[in-house]
Design a protein around this motif. Structure first.
Motif, PDB file in Angstrom:
ATOM      1  N   PHE A  86       0.835  -1.210   0.000  1.00 40.90           N
ATOM      2  CA  PHE A  86       0.000   0.000   0.000  1.00 40.90           C
ATOM      3  C   PHE A  86       0.868   1.258   0.000  1.00 40.90           C
ATOM      4  CE2 PHE A  86      -2.035   3.232   2.748  1.00 40.90           C
ATOM      5  CZ  PHE A  86      -3.075   3.575   1.917  1.00 40.90           C
ATOM      6  N   PHE A 132      -3.174   2.346  -6.088  1.00 37.39           N
ATOM      7  CA  PHE A 132      -3.736   1.426  -5.103  1.00 37.39           C
ATOM      8  C   PHE A 132      -5.232   1.222  -5.339  1.00 37.39           C
ATOM      9  CE2 PHE A 132      -5.785   0.759  -0.935  1.00 37.39           C
ATOM     10  CZ  PHE A 132      -5.195  -0.437  -0.593  1.00 37.39           C
ATOM     11  N   LYS A 168      -0.165   4.307  -2.811  1.00 37.44           N
ATOM     12  CA  LYS A 168      -1.137   5.303  -2.406  1.00 37.44           C
ATOM     13  C   LYS A 168      -0.867   6.686  -2.974  1.00 37.44           C
ATOM     14  CE  LYS A 168       0.979   6.638   2.006  1.00 37.44           C
ATOM     15  NZ  LYS A 168       0.987   8.079   1.788  1.00 37.44           N
TER      16      LYS A 168
END
Length: 613
Positions: A231, A240, A235
């Motif tokens: 992640f 993501f 992000k």
């Protein structure tokens, strides 16, 4: 017409005169009056009502007093504020017997007077279809709707009385059955508590076996065989969300199709710890979205809790304390909170399926209140704190050691009887404390149905929620083709500390993000005349957290209007002034925006302008 100047008016002549008027049809068993003046008495709780007698025909017109050939005026005393000027009343009367009022011939019987409903009152209460039914059934004019309503009510009153007697009998039977059900529920909850205790024991054993096999090299962690996508690395540029969208489609062959913006809104709402409500027609994948998120993210656990239509208070959600046995009987919802508290490294999502089968503000009230506080001050009061203190003292005495040093292993040194007692107290202290903290790593989601079986959401619930409406997958064929052509292996690795951070820190907004909030508030201000529609300080804080977590603000104004403003709008279409206000609001929305399309659909409703369909 007799010469009233020469006629001597007595009680007997008045009685004869009134009887003659009844005989020739001038008077019936009831009279119709219109209030012209109300005079409140200086002392007491009564008023004098001055009124005129009306003739009931196709239109209400004044009747003339047959003695004076002038408008027929009457007076009566009744409870203060019972009627107002302009009210039309229907009721019984009696022959006038007071000497100074003999020329009035009759006097109203106040206790029998009923105020006629007006056309707009009937529409508000029963709808336009009912008013048309009255007119058709009784072949009446608009001016007689009140009389027709009374006539209809009288014809159905006997049926209503019979039904009420049947209802009373059935209620007695229901109460008896409810007593039996309550007894069975208590037995069932006791059994469930035992099952859960056994399940926890089984899970601990499974974990011990798993750890042992892992240490000996017999167990492979399947999820690590797949390529986990961090992640952290996704992000920043938004990949993501795209990876989530693809994962939702391919994971376990589910082929679930959701628009990119839906996934982004859902994940962002979870990160900022909003109460997320998923709505939309049946078959749009509301529950599946929550379940599949748990399959795509790691570590993430989803707990589904089915809401029951008979839930009326917080005990239905959290369970209850048995003071006789000093034990707590938890529900699956509370057990999910316990699991989240014991597993800080995972994201735990609790999904309340069909959340509005019962009144949300009844059974979810404790959670709604607790979530208004700072994250470190969010507690649920499960029972009186004195029982917790007593259990703590008793357990320390049983094991002869301070509570901070006690573990589940220490219970094994006790004999069977004391071990059972100690286990109950241990569960109370370490799993179900009186002051139960809501874990930072838990998120709440509710799925909503919109049909005749569900309860409406109150403004209190809507105000504290982030609402996402899903469309039917059949309308997303282009998205389906795009997802089918892509593939992602493995689960998405989640850094739980990073994921929940936006809910724990005060949001820091850029100038661009502040502009988004300002635009939404400007739209909201147009709706200031519609009750509960204008954004308040709580809603502003929700929006600030949400916007601060977005990688980009493009489209944010539109989705905030959809999720935070439009669900607050609800008013009857009969309120033309409010309809004009809403029309002005819609006209200001961008022509091609999703919020404008939704607002236009809201206007199509026949009787009420509202988000919910």
């Amino acid at each position: 017409m007799p010469d009233t100047k020469e006629m001597i008016i007595t009680k007997e002549t008045v009685s004869e005169f009134v009887e003659a008027q009844r005989t020739n049809g001038t008077l019936g068993n009831e009279i119709t009056l219109i209030i012209e003046k109300v005079i409140n008495q200086q002392s007491g709780n009564s008023s004098r009502y001055q009124c005129r007698v009306l003739k009931s025909g196709e239109l209400f017109i004044e009747m003339l007093n047959p003695l004076t050939n002038r408008p027929w005026e009457l007076n009566f005393y009744f409870v203060k504020d019972a009627f107002t000027i302009g009210d039309v009343l229907v009721g019984r009367y009696e022959v006038q017997t007071q000497k100074r009022f003999l020329h009035d011939l009759i006097k109203p019987m106040p206790g029998t007077l009923k105020k006629l409903k007006r056309s707009n009152e009937l529409v508000d209460r029963h709808g336009e279809d009912f008013v048309q039914f009255l007119q058709k059934k009784f072949d009446g004019e608009e001016s007689l709707l009140g009389l027709m309503y009374d006539r209809w009510y009288e014809t159905t009153e006997r049926d209503i009385s019979e039904h009420q007697e049947k209802i009373s009998t059935l209620n007695s039977e229901i109460n008896h059955l409810n007593d039996q059900v309550t007894e069975k529920v208590l037995q069932l909850k006791g059994i469930q508590a035992e099952i859960q205790a056994h399940e926890q024991t089984r899970l601990r054993i499974d974990q011990q076996v798993y750890d042992l096999r892992s240490s000996l090299g017999f167990v492979e962690e399947d999820w690590k065989e797949e390529a986990a996508i961090d992640f952290h690395n996704l992000k920043e540029d938004g990949d993501f969300i795209e990876a989530m969208q693809i994962g939702l489609y391919h994971q376990n062959g589910e082929n679930l199709v959701y628009e990119y913006d839906i996934v982004r809104r859902f994940i962002t709402a979870l990160r900022t710890d909003q109460l997320v409500l998923l709505t939309g027609p049946s078959g749009t994948g509301k529950s599946s979205l929550v379940h599949q998120i748990g399959e795509v993210l790691h570590p993430c656990k989803v707990h589904h809790v089915a809401v029951q239509s008979n839930w009326t208070d917080v005990q239905d959600l959290l369970g209850f304390f048995n003071p006789l046995k000093n034990t707590y009987l938890p529900t699956p919802f509370l057990q999910a909170l316990v699991d989240a508290r014991n597993d800080k490294k995972s994201l735990h999502i609790i999904c309340l399926d069909e959340m509005n089968l019962a009144h949300v503000e009844y059974y979810f009230s404790s959670l709604l209140s607790a979530r208004e506080k700072q994250p470190d001050k969010r507690f649920l009061d499960l029972y009186a704190h004195k029982f917790y203190k007593e259990a703590k003292m008793d357990l320390e005495e049983l094991l002869n050691m301070p509570i901070a040093e006690i573990s589940a292993e220490d219970l094994k040194q006790l004999d069977a009887e004391k071990r059972k007692e100690a286990r109950s107290k241990y569960e109370l202290i370490f799993n179900f404390p009186a002051h139960f903290p809501i874990p930072d790593n838990v998120r709440f989601v509710g799925t909503l149905n919109m049909d005749e079986t569900v309860k409406p959401l109150s403004p209190k619930v809507i105000d504290r929620s982030f609402i996402i409406e899903l469309d039917h997958p059949s309308k997303l064929n282009d998205v389906r083709e795009q997802l089918a052509s892509q593939s992602i292996g493995g689960k998405l690795e989640l850094n739980i500390s990073e994921f929940i951070l936006p809910a724990l820190e005060e949001p820091k907004l850029s100038e661009e993000q502040k502009s988004v909030i300002d635009q939404v508030l400007e739209y909201s201000s147009v709706l200031k005349d519609i009750p509960n529609a204008m954004m308040n300080s709580r809603g502003i804080k929700h929006m600030e957290r949400y916007v601060s977590s977005l990688p980009a603000v493009e489209g944010a104004v539109d989705e905030l209007i959809n999720s935070k403003i439009l669900p607050r709008v609800m008013f009857p279409k009969a309120e033309k002034q409010l309809e004009n206000v809403f029309d002005e609001f819609v006209a200001r929305l961008p022509q091609a925006s999703n919020s404008r399309a939704k607002a236009e659909k809201m206007k199509i409703n026949k009787r009420v302008v509202q988000f919910w369909r």
